[in-house]
Design a protein around this motif. Structure first.
Motif, PDB file in Angstrom:
ATOM      1  N   ALA A   2      23.331  26.952  57.660  1.00 55.12           N
ATOM      2  CA  ALA A   2      22.834  27.838  56.624  1.00 55.12           C
ATOM      3  C   ALA A   2      23.964  29.141  56.520  1.00 55.12           C
ATOM      4  CB  ALA A   2      21.514  28.731  57.273  1.00 55.12           C
ATOM      5  N   LEU A   3      24.494  29.440  57.369  1.00 60.05           N
ATOM      6  CA  LEU A   3      25.544  30.293  57.166  1.00 60.05           C
ATOM      7  C   LEU A   3      26.722  29.997  56.275  1.00 60.05           C
ATOM      8  CD1 LEU A   3      27.064  33.183  58.205  1.00 60.05           C
ATOM      9  CD2 LEU A   3      27.994  31.855  60.010  1.00 60.05           C
ATOM     10  N   ARG A   4      27.082  28.502  56.396  1.00 58.77           N
ATOM     11  CA  ARG A   4      28.102  28.030  55.401  1.00 58.77           C
ATOM     12  C   ARG A   4      27.469  27.876  53.965  1.00 58.77           C
ATOM     13  NH1 ARG A   4      32.587  25.219  55.644  1.00 58.77           N
ATOM     14  NH2 ARG A   4      32.939  23.698  54.088  1.00 58.77           N
ATOM     15  N   MET A   5      26.131  27.947  53.760  1.00 65.32           N
ATOM     16  CA  MET A   5      25.922  27.878  52.507  1.00 65.32           C
ATOM     17  C   MET A   5      25.731  29.437  51.791  1.00 65.32           C
ATOM     18  SD  MET A   5      22.372  25.345  52.841  1.00 65.32           S
ATOM     19  CE  MET A   5      21.604  26.134  51.520  1.00 65.32           C
ATOM     20  N   VAL A   6      25.446  30.347  52.723  1.00 64.51           N
ATOM     21  CA  VAL A   6      25.404  31.752  52.315  1.00 64.51           C
ATOM     22  C   VAL A   6      26.983  31.938  52.035  1.00 64.51           C
ATOM     23  CG1 VAL A   6      25.052  34.157  53.052  1.00 64.51           C
ATOM     24  CG2 VAL A   6      23.380  32.474  53.505  1.00 64.51           C
ATOM     25  N   THR A   7      28.008  31.659  52.770  1.00 60.75           N
ATOM     26  CA  THR A   7      29.254  31.923  52.608  1.00 60.75           C
ATOM     27  C   THR A   7      29.744  31.470  51.268  1.00 60.75           C
ATOM     28  OG1 THR A   7      29.553  31.979  55.127  1.00 60.75           O
ATOM     29  CG2 THR A   7      31.510  31.897  53.765  1.00 60.75           C
ATOM     30  N   ASP A   8      29.422  30.181  51.156  1.00 59.79           N
ATOM     31  CA  ASP A   8      29.790  29.587  49.897  1.00 59.79           C
ATOM     32  C   ASP A   8      29.217  30.388  48.910  1.00 59.79           C
ATOM     33  OD1 ASP A   8      31.310  27.706  51.329  1.00 59.79           O
ATOM     34  OD2 ASP A   8      29.763  26.138  51.216  1.00 59.79           O
ATOM     35  N   LYS A   9      27.985  30.642  48.723  1.00 60.42           N
ATOM     36  CA  LYS A   9      27.374  31.320  47.316  1.00 60.42           C
ATOM     37  C   LYS A   9      28.280  32.735  47.235  1.00 60.42           C
ATOM     38  CE  LYS A   9      22.847  29.646  47.081  1.00 60.42           C
ATOM     39  NZ  LYS A   9      21.724  29.906  46.351  1.00 60.42           N
ATOM     40  N   VAL A  10      28.561  33.425  48.459  1.00 57.19           N
ATOM     41  CA  VAL A  10      29.158  34.717  48.246  1.00 57.19           C
ATOM     42  C   VAL A  10      30.705  34.421  47.903  1.00 57.19           C
ATOM     43  CG1 VAL A  10      29.935  36.543  49.762  1.00 57.19           C
ATOM     44  CG2 VAL A  10      27.926  35.859  50.087  1.00 57.19           C
ATOM     45  N   MET A  11      31.387  33.549  48.481  1.00 55.56           N
ATOM     46  CA  MET A  11      32.686  33.195  47.688  1.00 55.56           C
ATOM     47  C   MET A  11      32.596  32.656  46.458  1.00 55.56           C
ATOM     48  SD  MET A  11      34.867  33.964  50.112  1.00 55.56           S
ATOM     49  CE  MET A  11      36.046  33.454  49.727  1.00 55.56           C
ATOM     50  N   GLY A  12      31.598  32.003  45.971  1.00 56.35           N
ATOM     51  CA  GLY A  12      31.626  31.622  44.771  1.00 56.35           C
ATOM     52  C   GLY A  12      31.368  32.679  43.799  1.00 56.35           C
TER      53      GLY A  12
END
Length: 115
Positions: A2-12
């Motif tokens: 879940a942390l990776r998904m949030v990080t990917d969204k923020v970075m995107g």
């Protein structure tokens, strides 16, 4: 996960915002993102030597125009307000990626020589 998904969204989101800001800056001078690549880098130099003459002429003209506009402290929009710009068009970057992959493969194949 879940942390990776949030990080990917923020970075995107951050990447999209950065691309918009960079696009605005590039459009002021009529440059493309590829025009910012440093010509002294080995991969870029080789890709430019393999590029079509039209690509090189266009790059040179865009850089000269940007230098002139910067010197005059003007924007391209002052002279050509309706000009269509392709800010993130990739003409030499695929060649740069191929050159880097080739060099990486060559280094892996010759890794035994370093011992």
């Amino acid at each position: 996960m879940a942390l990776r998904m949030v990080t990917d969204k923020v970075m995107g989101f951050a990447a999209k915002q950065y691309q918009n800001v960079l696009g605005n800056q590039l459009s002021q001078y009529g440059l493309r993102y590829e025009d910012l690549l440093i010509e002294e880098e080995r991969e870029v130099k080789e890709a430019l030597s393999l590029a079509d003459s039209d690509v090189l002429i266009g790059r040179t003209r865009r850089l000269k125009r940007a230098i002139d506009l910067n010197y005059k402290r003007k924007s391209l929009q002052d002279y050509a307000p309706n000009m269509e710009l392709e800010l993130f068009k990739k003409e030499i970057y695929p060649d740069i990626e191929k050159i880097r992959a080739r060099d990486q493969e060559y280094a892996q194949l010759n890794a035994h020589n370093k011992q």
